[in-house]
Scaffold this motif. Sequence first.
Motif, short mmCIF file in Angstrom:
data_model
loop_
_atom_site.label_atom_id
_atom_site.label_comp_id
_atom_site.label_asym_id
_atom_site.label_seq_id
_atom_site.Cartn_x
_atom_site.Cartn_y
_atom_site.Cartn_z
N LYS A 112 0.82 -1.21 0.00
CA LYS A 112 0.00 0.00 0.00
C LYS A 112 0.86 1.26 0.00
CE LYS A 112 -4.15 -1.94 2.18
NZ LYS A 112 -5.11 -1.82 3.29
N ARG A 113 1.98 1.21 0.73
CA ARG A 113 2.88 2.38 0.75
C ARG A 113 3.43 2.66 -0.65
NH1 ARG A 113 7.99 3.90 0.75
NH2 ARG A 113 8.73 1.77 0.39
N LEU A 114 3.91 1.60 -1.33
CA LEU A 114 4.44 1.77 -2.68
C LEU A 114 3.34 2.19 -3.65
CD1 LEU A 114 6.80 -1.35 -2.90
CD2 LEU A 114 7.48 1.05 -2.73
N GLY A 115 2.14 1.61 -3.48
CA GLY A 115 1.04 1.95 -4.37
C GLY A 115 0.62 3.41 -4.24
N ARG A 116 0.52 3.91 -3.02
CA ARG A 116 0.15 5.32 -2.83
C ARG A 116 1.23 6.25 -3.37
NH1 ARG A 116 -1.92 3.21 2.27
NH2 ARG A 116 -4.21 3.33 2.22
N ARG A 117 2.47 5.85 -3.24
CA ARG A 117 3.56 6.66 -3.78
C ARG A 117 3.50 6.67 -5.31
NH1 ARG A 117 8.07 8.86 -1.69
NH2 ARG A 117 9.88 9.14 -3.06
N ALA A 118 3.24 5.50 -5.91
CA ALA A 118 3.14 5.42 -7.37
C ALA A 118 1.95 6.22 -7.88
CB ALA A 118 3.02 3.96 -7.79
N ALA A 119 0.87 6.29 -7.09
CA ALA A 119 -0.33 7.00 -7.53
C ALA A 119 -0.07 8.49 -7.74
CB ALA A 119 -1.45 6.81 -6.50
N GLN A 120 0.86 9.04 -6.99
CA GLN A 120 1.15 10.48 -7.10
C GLN A 120 2.11 10.78 -8.24
OE1 GLN A 120 -0.84 12.34 -5.30
NE2 GLN A 120 -1.57 10.36 -4.52
N MET A 121 2.61 9.76 -8.91
CA MET A 121 3.52 9.94 -10.04
C MET A 121 2.79 9.49 -11.30
SD MET A 121 6.73 8.18 -8.07
CE MET A 121 7.93 8.47 -9.37
#
Length: 504
Positions: free
Chosen positions: A196-205
């Motif tokens: 989830k941490r990686l997914g939320r970070r990817a969502a902002q890029m």
Amino acid sequence: MQTSDNVGENRCDAAKADAATTPVGPVWEGGVGDNVDFEALRQRAVHSLSEHLESMCVGAVTVDHNARIAWMDDKYKALVGFKGDPRGKPVEDVLPKSLLRHVIETGQPMPLDIMEFGDRSFVVTRLPLCGPDGAVIGAIGFVLFDRAEYLRPLVKKYEQLQEELVRAQQELAHERRAKHSFSQFLGASESVREIKRLGRRAAQMDSTVLLLGETGTGKELLAQAIHNAGPRANRPFVGVNVAAIPETLLEAEFFGVAPGAFTGADRRHREGKFQLANGGTLFLDEIGDMSLPLQAKLLRVLQEREIEPLGSNKVTRVDVRIIAATSRDLLGLVKDKQFRADLYYRLNVIPITLPPLRDRPEDVESIADRILEQLAIQQGTPPRELLESAVQVLREYEWPGNVRELYNTLERVVALTDAPILTAPRIRSVLPGVHHHPAGASALAAHPGTRPLQEVLSAAERMAIAAALEEAGGVKARAAKLLGISRASLYERMMSLGLGASPQ
């Protein structure tokens, strides 16, 4: 220069004059294949059309190439209340909102329009008049109806069609919208928190994301969650399962097809998935199953952000965020020359690996509870409960199909029993390769080693009550009779053991 007097010839009068010089006999004689005077037939058609329009309409006016009135019939003059002779006057002096001058300047007809005149509205048709050399020499206007209300049924039908089109577009956009969020990716294990941490970070890029993991681990759910958490959330989310589409059709599915691109092709343009996802996200599932030739074309699209539909020479720019997923070892495929290395590096910008369910057994209970809730909603029944021993059986199973197999297993159990509480034997009965054990043996196997007597007794009592309820089809009075106790005692024991008793 023409004067207003010699311009006053009516188009209809001219047609009548032409008709007067035309032989009055039949334009053809005999049957099919005999000689036909096509020019005479055309002139008669023009004459007939002009007469019919004049008789059908409630007013007609003709102007010359300078938009001066050459002729206006009595019906039109009476309609607008004009007294005297309008010939030679600019058409706007008599009809302030007329667009006949525009028709002369453009040479384009206006088949249907509404013209305002004072507090009235006329439904009109405007047509250019051309000379023998094709040059525009004037224009003619007809008032079809003297009230716009006559068009109300047509306008109402048009508006209805427009509303249906908008509604269909909205429904289609809703269907193409991602439905899942990070809250639906269940689990409290360390691996899930990291995903989830990686997914939320990817969502902002806006970089390409590559999701890796076995089938059934939730790759599409995570892809939708990433889309919904990013700036493209209100744009389309379009998914394509590469493995599910024949290779011969995959290129058309991706890039679309131009009208008549090949024999049997639709005469209309068919948009591909890249165009449908324009402005949003394109999810490419099972990307490892794509053929090498198509990999090269996909790479070019990712680099140039341009597509070329099949059968078209027109290049169309697209703005699409790519999320790819695969259950295969892409790096191994690259080493075996089955997957392009340049495409792999283009896709592998933000890799996220989803662990199999067997590697996070602590998440099984929360996922199973959510599945049972969904099944209860679908079937309109109270949600089933899992005994701790049943949860333990689920945790110990390998789950080669991961969450998808867990859903299938619980759906099968719910379909095969009416018991409100699901026991370990019931779960074992539908799992492949798992042997059925007696209730006592199951409890001991689930908790090996020496334990306090009260804990052992509670576990045995819980199993006995669950087995009785299952045999009684959930009817507590019947279960109490099977256990040899009163119904009140059964309620009391179920409450103390946390089995959620309620009178039935």
